[in-house]
Motif scaffolding. Sequence first.
Motif, PDB file in Angstrom:
ATOM      1  N   LEU A  96       1.889  15.209  -6.680  1.00 40.12           N
ATOM      2  CA  LEU A  96       2.185  14.762  -5.467  1.00 40.12           C
ATOM      3  C   LEU A  96       1.182  14.844  -4.492  1.00 40.12           C
ATOM      4  N   ARG A  97       0.282  15.820  -4.397  1.00 40.79           N
ATOM      5  CA  ARG A  97      -0.679  16.173  -3.425  1.00 40.79           C
ATOM      6  C   ARG A  97      -1.770  15.029  -3.618  1.00 40.79           C
ATOM      7  N   ARG A  98      -1.905  14.425  -4.743  1.00 42.23           N
ATOM      8  CA  ARG A  98      -2.657  13.435  -5.106  1.00 42.23           C
ATOM      9  C   ARG A  98      -2.325  12.102  -4.282  1.00 42.23           C
ATOM     10  N   LEU A  99      -1.427  11.835  -4.234  1.00 42.76           N
ATOM     11  CA  LEU A  99      -0.675  10.691  -3.539  1.00 42.76           C
ATOM     12  C   LEU A  99      -0.273  10.902  -2.085  1.00 42.76           C
ATOM     13  N   THR A 155      25.414  29.031  -3.097  1.00 45.93           N
ATOM     14  CA  THR A 155      24.727  30.119  -3.528  1.00 45.93           C
ATOM     15  C   THR A 155      23.171  29.714  -3.653  1.00 45.93           C
ATOM     16  N   ASP A 156      22.726  28.571  -3.910  1.00 44.24           N
ATOM     17  CA  ASP A 156      21.362  27.981  -3.809  1.00 44.24           C
ATOM     18  C   ASP A 156      20.858  27.828  -2.463  1.00 44.24           C
ATOM     19  N   GLY A 157      21.487  28.042  -1.491  1.00 46.92           N
ATOM     20  CA  GLY A 157      21.106  27.989  -0.137  1.00 46.92           C
ATOM     21  C   GLY A 157      20.505  26.411   0.187  1.00 46.92           C
ATOM     22  N   PRO A 158      21.417  25.484  -0.018  1.00 46.49           N
ATOM     23  CA  PRO A 158      20.800  24.119   0.540  1.00 46.49           C
ATOM     24  C   PRO A 158      20.026  23.816   1.671  1.00 46.49           C
ATOM     25  N   GLU A 159      20.787  24.575   2.799  1.00 51.81           N
ATOM     26  CA  GLU A 159      20.155  24.434   4.167  1.00 51.81           C
ATOM     27  C   GLU A 159      18.883  24.798   4.150  1.00 51.81           C
ATOM     28  N   ASP A 160      18.712  26.227   3.350  1.00 51.90           N
ATOM     29  CA  ASP A 160      17.393  26.833   3.326  1.00 51.90           C
ATOM     30  C   ASP A 160      16.214  25.856   2.720  1.00 51.90           C
ATOM     31  N   VAL A 161      16.720  25.242   1.510  1.00 56.63           N
ATOM     32  CA  VAL A 161      15.722  24.226   0.827  1.00 56.63           C
ATOM     33  C   VAL A 161      15.425  23.251   1.952  1.00 56.63           C
ATOM     34  N   VAL A 162      16.390  22.681   2.573  1.00 53.32           N
ATOM     35  CA  VAL A 162      16.037  21.259   3.314  1.00 53.32           C
ATOM     36  C   VAL A 162      14.991  21.879   4.653  1.00 53.32           C
ATOM     37  N   ALA A 163      15.408  23.229   5.186  1.00 53.95           N
ATOM     38  CA  ALA A 163      14.581  23.623   6.400  1.00 53.95           C
ATOM     39  C   ALA A 163      13.192  24.041   5.762  1.00 53.95           C
ATOM     40  N   ALA A 164      12.872  24.206   4.541  1.00 56.42           N
ATOM     41  CA  ALA A 164      11.388  24.572   4.099  1.00 56.42           C
ATOM     42  C   ALA A 164      10.907  23.455   3.764  1.00 56.42           C
ATOM     43  N   PRO A 202      11.111  24.393  -3.316  1.00 54.28           N
ATOM     44  CA  PRO A 202      10.375  23.233  -2.463  1.00 54.28           C
ATOM     45  C   PRO A 202       8.756  23.558  -2.205  1.00 54.28           C
ATOM     46  N   GLU A 203       8.493  24.881  -2.296  1.00 55.22           N
ATOM     47  CA  GLU A 203       6.972  25.035  -2.152  1.00 55.22           C
ATOM     48  C   GLU A 203       6.115  24.536  -3.168  1.00 55.22           C
ATOM     49  N   ASP A 204       7.057  25.002  -4.682  1.00 55.65           N
ATOM     50  CA  ASP A 204       6.250  24.353  -5.903  1.00 55.65           C
ATOM     51  C   ASP A 204       6.460  22.796  -5.949  1.00 55.65           C
ATOM     52  N   VAL A 205       7.444  22.397  -5.293  1.00 49.71           N
ATOM     53  CA  VAL A 205       7.546  20.800  -5.261  1.00 49.71           C
ATOM     54  C   VAL A 205       6.307  20.082  -4.584  1.00 49.71           C
ATOM     55  N   LEU A 206       6.143  20.843  -3.331  1.00 54.30           N
ATOM     56  CA  LEU A 206       4.880  20.204  -2.412  1.00 54.30           C
ATOM     57  C   LEU A 206       3.557  20.628  -2.765  1.00 54.30           C
ATOM     58  N   ALA A 207       3.414  21.481  -3.701  1.00 58.82           N
ATOM     59  CA  ALA A 207       2.338  21.957  -4.280  1.00 58.82           C
ATOM     60  C   ALA A 207       1.696  21.304  -5.655  1.00 58.82           C
ATOM     61  N   GLY A 225       0.723  -1.086   0.059  1.00 54.99           N
ATOM     62  CA  GLY A 225       0.046  -0.054   0.080  1.00 54.99           C
ATOM     63  C   GLY A 225       0.776   1.355   0.129  1.00 54.99           C
ATOM     64  N   CYS A 226       2.216   1.197   0.021  1.00 55.23           N
ATOM     65  CA  CYS A 226       3.169   2.363  -0.025  1.00 55.23           C
ATOM     66  C   CYS A 226       2.604   2.970  -1.152  1.00 55.23           C
ATOM     67  N   ARG A 227       2.878   4.698  -1.027  1.00 57.11           N
ATOM     68  CA  ARG A 227       2.771   5.467  -2.206  1.00 57.11           C
ATOM     69  C   ARG A 227       3.966   6.237  -2.283  1.00 57.11           C
ATOM     70  N   VAL A 228       4.604   6.232  -3.524  1.00 57.94           N
ATOM     71  CA  VAL A 228       5.769   6.910  -3.853  1.00 57.94           C
ATOM     72  C   VAL A 228       5.706   7.991  -5.007  1.00 57.94           C
ATOM     73  N   VAL A 229       6.489   9.196  -4.605  1.00 60.58           N
ATOM     74  CA  VAL A 229       6.575  10.190  -5.631  1.00 60.58           C
ATOM     75  C   VAL A 229       7.881  10.290  -5.844  1.00 60.58           C
ATOM     76  N   TYR A 230       8.318  10.291  -7.043  1.00 60.75           N
ATOM     77  CA  TYR A 230       9.776  10.519  -7.526  1.00 60.75           C
ATOM     78  C   TYR A 230       9.867  12.082  -8.259  1.00 60.75           C
ATOM     79  N   VAL A 231      10.632  12.886  -7.840  1.00 58.34           N
ATOM     80  CA  VAL A 231      10.614  14.432  -8.322  1.00 58.34           C
ATOM     81  C   VAL A 231      11.909  14.413  -8.779  1.00 58.34           C
TER      82      VAL A 231
END
Length: 268
Positions: free
Chosen positions: A143-146, A167-176, A134-139, A98-104
């Motif tokens: 993704l929201r369907r599964l 310069t891409d702020g990876p820590e900020d991405v993970v925190a979001a 990350p907000e675009d990914v999660l919206a 029953g596991c649901r998986v989304v690849y991004v």
Amino acid sequence: MTGEDPVVSGFSTTKPNVARMYDYFLGGKDNFAADRTAAAEIVRAAPYVRQRVQENREFLGRAVRHMANAGIRQFVDLGTGLPTQENVHHVAQRVSPGCRVVYVDNDPMVLAHGRALLANRSDTVVIQADLRDPEDVLAHRDLRRLIDLDEPVAVLMLAVLHFFPDTDGPEDVVAALAGRMARGSYMVISHATAEKMAPDKLAKAVQTYAMTSAGSITPRSPERIAGFFEGFELLEPGVVPVARWRPDGTPRLDPPGPIFLGGVARKP
């Protein structure tokens, strides 16, 4: 033929692609001559890279198996690459169908290939989105369907954050991402570190990756990698070489050169 890059379904076959290079390192066949040539350059700079990639894939399997056995039923794999070679859905759904998986992934090649592989599945999908937003990914609608973000979810970022320059702020991405995850969720990260790599070999690897579709690579220190898990409770044994994260048997001795460090953590 013209002098332009041939493009198949929106992706170039002559520009090295890190997802296809990774597939090559795993022994797969979904790669082109340009990928194999670039991969050979990486092997010359880091002779143990194939072993490292295999260790990283085995770490993924052990981590996913642990989380599925702990009751996690939804998984989001960010920067997945090609969803082949014993990937998240294979492992999780073996524990629980029953596991649901989304690849991004933001790579059109990954999207085209993944959709072909997963065309007949209703519990697994691949979507095209950029982890830098990350907000675009999660919206994303699929993704929201599964995925129900109000329930515990496993978020995986394996061998992807080192393709983010500072310069891409990876820590900020993970925190979001962490801020949107429900209590009881898990985060899994692996990341390249090059502390044991000779400067000239590291420079060659960075130069080679700079020619790929992903841009360059930024290995980070163990302290920086551990910092991605801020606010989470790390499972034992913490952030370690991925071959030493709860191995099924006795791990191989660490050869010289760069390694992947990884960890699994739970949101309290």
